[in-house]
Structures are given as structure tokens and as C-alpha cells.
Design an enzyme around this catalytic site. Structure first.
Site, PDB file in Angstrom:
ATOM      1  N   SER A 172       0.828  -1.196   0.000  1.00 22.11           N
ATOM      2  CA  SER A 172       0.000   0.000   0.000  1.00 22.11           C
ATOM      3  C   SER A 172       0.874   1.262   0.000  1.00 22.11           C
ATOM      4  O   SER A 172       1.697   1.437  -0.892  1.00 22.11           O
ATOM      5  CB  SER A 172      -0.971  -0.041   1.186  1.00 22.11           C
ATOM      6  OG  SER A 172      -1.967   0.946   1.057  1.00 22.11           O
ATOM      7  N   ASP A 268      -8.339  -3.201  -7.116  1.00 28.13           N
ATOM      8  CA  ASP A 268      -7.792  -2.970  -5.778  1.00 28.13           C
ATOM      9  C   ASP A 268      -8.879  -2.379  -4.874  1.00 28.13           C
ATOM     10  O   ASP A 268      -9.442  -1.317  -5.157  1.00 28.13           O
ATOM     11  CB  ASP A 268      -6.606  -2.011  -5.881  1.00 28.13           C
ATOM     12  CG  ASP A 268      -5.909  -1.798  -4.553  1.00 28.13           C
ATOM     13  OD1 ASP A 268      -6.500  -1.116  -3.686  1.00 28.13           O
ATOM     14  OD2 ASP A 268      -4.798  -2.313  -4.376  1.00 28.13           O
ATOM     15  N   HIS A 335      -6.505  -6.036  -1.351  1.00 25.47           N
ATOM     16  CA  HIS A 335      -5.486  -4.992  -1.215  1.00 25.47           C
ATOM     17  C   HIS A 335      -4.373  -5.538  -0.327  1.00 25.47           C
ATOM     18  O   HIS A 335      -4.634  -5.927   0.809  1.00 25.47           O
ATOM     19  CB  HIS A 335      -6.102  -3.743  -0.578  1.00 25.47           C
ATOM     20  CG  HIS A 335      -5.166  -2.580  -0.446  1.00 25.47           C
ATOM     21  ND1 HIS A 335      -4.652  -1.909  -1.524  1.00 25.47           N
ATOM     22  CD2 HIS A 335      -4.648  -1.967   0.655  1.00 25.47           C
ATOM     23  CE1 HIS A 335      -3.871  -0.910  -1.107  1.00 25.47           C
ATOM     24  NE2 HIS A 335      -3.857  -0.943   0.222  1.00 25.47           N
TER      25      HIS A 335
END
Length: 397
Positions: A172, A268, A335
Site C-alpha cells: 500500500s 484494488d 489490497h
């Protein structure tokens, strides 16, 4: 395929196994960084967790940069400084190492015996900020780039300077950081070290939201401005584009000279919730049910998400052909896939071309095979582990 109940039972069993054999690693505070001004938002020292390598991995290092979004104004940076994402005082003493950080071959076949490091994230700028001034009213410190350098210098002193192999990874906001710092990471290491970078769920797309606004572009502009990030972004990009644009990997990755692996879900879940349909673009919550569970999406919403996927793929493919860039783009609604054992390497992990993420990354790192695959559109991949969220999950930016 398992039905949901069977899958849940399998997941619980997996977690029990992982808990009984789990590895918990102590925190290390970089106390000498404070004198250099390399500090978290609240002025506390930066931190990391290190589990030493052994056997054939004793001179190999994998650095995992923690994720956790950003803060783009004083108000939310002040809120953040009272959490583990803004203060090492709020971090737990130990964290579990699993998936890409696991120390057992059956969970992490290629990196289990490497020196494995988790660098904690407490600056809110993907390790790019550097503002000397500190407002006494807020005591906010914007020093992410200094934190990055201070932690790397400590790891070099602890043996990374002798590395034969080194991989900079992250998830991330950490995946964005691993991409942004890829070439500078290479520059810190000896010429003979084999260096590569892995960006997991860090390829944030510059696109308009469902209301037609450039929400994420404006948000990143605020982050870069507040944190003074411009001077620490890749010059190959800032020489051509505005600093805010250089927070988007699609404008940076092509110029990265160090081998890079892009691991990302084409749908995502963080980007669907925060870039495609953020609260500002969906004031009545019409997207909320869809964002919680992709199976709840209406046909018109799925069409918008399919268009998002195509735009995402255009950006990735637009980086051009490369004989060193790896790629695993699946069609899962998720994610971060390197930090969860079931997505990284498990009996029913997501696969592309009959290959798990762990094998694709390992083959690329060791130069066994260059993996460059893009999945077919949702819902074609039955091996996906689609995330299901609740209203109690982390709020959107």
C-alpha cells in the site's frame, strides 16, 4: 470450489496453525535518529523489527515497508500522531511475521532464511517528507525522508552493507514507498549486491472519481505540499512533471533503473473505495454495499469497475516492455497480498498461469523465470480471495 462456510473453516484452521507456529519479533527503536531530526509525526524515534537470517540466507535481506495511507492536512496529521501510524510510542512491542516475512520454508519458500525486516510507518508521507520547521502549536514533524535514511543507515550497520541479495518491498503506502525509493535503495548498497524492488498494492492510479472529480490527484497534491516531499521524489519525474503527479507510479516506474516487480489487484479494494468512489463523490452511499463486497455490486457499478481495470491496465502496460520488470496483476477484490499467508502462499492461494504470488516473486528474484502476467476480468478467476468489509473497517481517506 469451497462454499463460504467451508472457506471460513479452512481460514480459521489456517489461522490456528499460524498462531501455534507463529513468529513474534521485537521492536527496535532508532534512538540516535532523533538527533538528526529523523522522527515520527510526534517527534518520537522511528522503529523497525528485524529477524536475522540463517544458513544460505545469512547475507540476504528483505525490507518490508509498512503501509497505512497518508495525512494531507494538519487536522488529520494531528489525529494520526496519536496512533501507531504517527508515533512509535503507540506501537506494540512485538508483531507477527508471516507470509513474505515468515521464517519457515512451508510458508515462505524463497525468503524464509533471509534477514527479514519490517520498517514501521509513522510519517504519513510514504517516507518522502522533509520540513525543518516544527509548529509549536501542533508539534507536528514532517520528516519521512529522514526516517527512511536513518533506518537504512542502521540496517547497513547491522550487516546489510554485506548483503549479496537485497529486496525492498512494501504494501500500500509502503508499496508506493518501495517504488519511490527503489533506485535510492540501490545506491545505498555495494555495487556487487543484487538489488530488486517489489511494490505490493502500491500502484495508485491517477483517475477521476465517479463524480468526475480528480479527487486523488488533489489529495496527493496536499500530501506532497504539506510534507515538503518534492525534493525527495524521483528527479527523473519531477524534472518533467509537477511533484503531485510524481506521487503516481504510472509517471515514475518507467524511469526506475533497478529491477521492479508490480504486484496489484486490478480491482484494488482500497482504490475502489478511496479513488474511484470516495465519500466526497458518493455522498448518499450508493457505492457502500458494493465496496463492502464485490458480489453486491450492481451491473452499472461493475461496468464502472471494469472500466477502472482497463484504465489501470493501460497505465501498467504504458510503462513499456522490460526484460527485468515482473508483474502479477490478478482480478481479485483485495489490497495487499504479500502480508497475508493465504494470499501469499497457501493451499488455495490465488494463482495466475498456475503460479502463486510467492512463486512468481521468488522466480523473479532468483532469475529463474520472468513472470509478467495479467489476469482475465472479474469474475473469471475462481482462486481469488475477495475481501469482504464491514462498516467497522478502517474508514476511507
Amino acid at each position: 470450489m469451497f462454499n463460504f462456510k467451508e472457506w471460513l473453516i479452512l481460514l480459521v484452521c489456517s489461522l490456528v496453525i499460524l498462531k501455534t507456529e507463529g513468529l513474534f519479533v521485537n521492536i527496535t527503536l532508532v534512538r540516535n535518529a532523533v538527533a538528526k531530526g529523523a522522527v515520527c509525526l510526534d517527534g518520537s524515534p522511528p522503529a523497525y523489527h528485524l529477524d536475522r537470517g540463517f544458513g544460505t540466507g545469512i547475507n540476504s535481506w528483505i525490507i518490508q515497508l509498512e503501509g497505512g495511507g497518508w495525512c494531507n492536512n494538519v487536522t488529520n496529521c494531528v489525529s494520526r500522531m496519536h496512533t501507531r501510524l504517527g508515533s512509535s510510542k503507540k506501537m506494540v512491542e512485538q508483531i507477527a511475521f508471516s507470509a513474505i516475512l515468515a521464517n519457515k520454508k512451508q510458508y515462505n519458500p524463497d525468503f524464509y532464511n533471509w534477514n527479514r525486516v519490517k520498517v514501521r510507518y509513522c510519517d504519513g508521507s510514504s517516507f518522502t517528507g522533509d520540513v525543518q520547521a516544527v509548529n509549536p502549536a501542533t508539534n507536528l514533524h514532517f520528516r519521512g525522508a529522514r526516517v527512511w535514511l536513518a533506518v537504512m543507515q542502521e540496517l547497513l550497520a547491522k550487516g546489510m552493507r554485506n548483503a549479496e541479495n537485497a529486496v525492498l518491498s512494501g504494501c500500500s503506502a509502503g508499496g508506493l514507498a518501495s517504488l519511490m525509493h527503489c533506485d535510492s535503495f540501490r545506491a545505498l548498497l555495494p555495487m556487487g549486491t543484487k538489488v530488486k524492488c517489489l511494490s505490493d498494492a502500491g500502484f495508485f492510479l491517477n483517475t477521476r472519481d465517479v463524480a468526475g472529480a480528480q479527487y486523488i490527484k488533489s489529495y496527493f497534491n496536499d500530501v506532497v505540499t504539506l510534507h515538503g516531499s518534492a525534493k525527495n521524489l524521483p528527479r527523473s519525474c519531477t524534472s518533467r512533471l509537477t511533484p503531485a503527479m510524481c506521487f503516481f507510479p504510472q509517471y515514475v516506474a518507467r524511469q526506475i533503473r533497478t529491477p521492479l516487480f508490480i504486484l496489484n489487484a486490478a480491482y484494488d479494494s482500497w482504490q475502489i473505495k478511496n479513488i474511484l468512489a470516495p465519500r466526497a463523490a458518493d455522498p448518499y452511499g450508493k457505492w457502500q454495499s458494493c465496496q463492502f463486497d464485490i458480489k453486491n455490486c450492481q451491473p452499472n457499478q461493475l461496468k464502472v469497475m471494469q472500466d477502472f481495470r482497463l484504465e489501470f491496465l493501460t497505465a501498467v502496460i504504458g510503462l513499456g516492455r522490460s526484460s527485468s520488470r515482473g508483474m502479477f496483476i490478478d482480478s481479485c477484490y483485495t489490497h495487499c497480498q504479500t502480508e497475508t499467508q493465504t494470499s501469499w502462499f497457501w493451499q488455495d492461494s490465488p494463482i495466475l498461469n498456475r503460479t502463486t504470488i510467492a512463486k512468481a516473486v521468488g522466480d523473479w528474484v532468483y532469475d529463474r523465470t520472468l513472470f509478467q502476467k495479467i489476469d482475465c476480468p472479474y469474475p473469471c478467476n475462481p482462486t481469488c480471495h475477495h475481501r469482504v468489509f464491514t462498516p467497522q473497517d478502517a474508514p476511507p481517506i
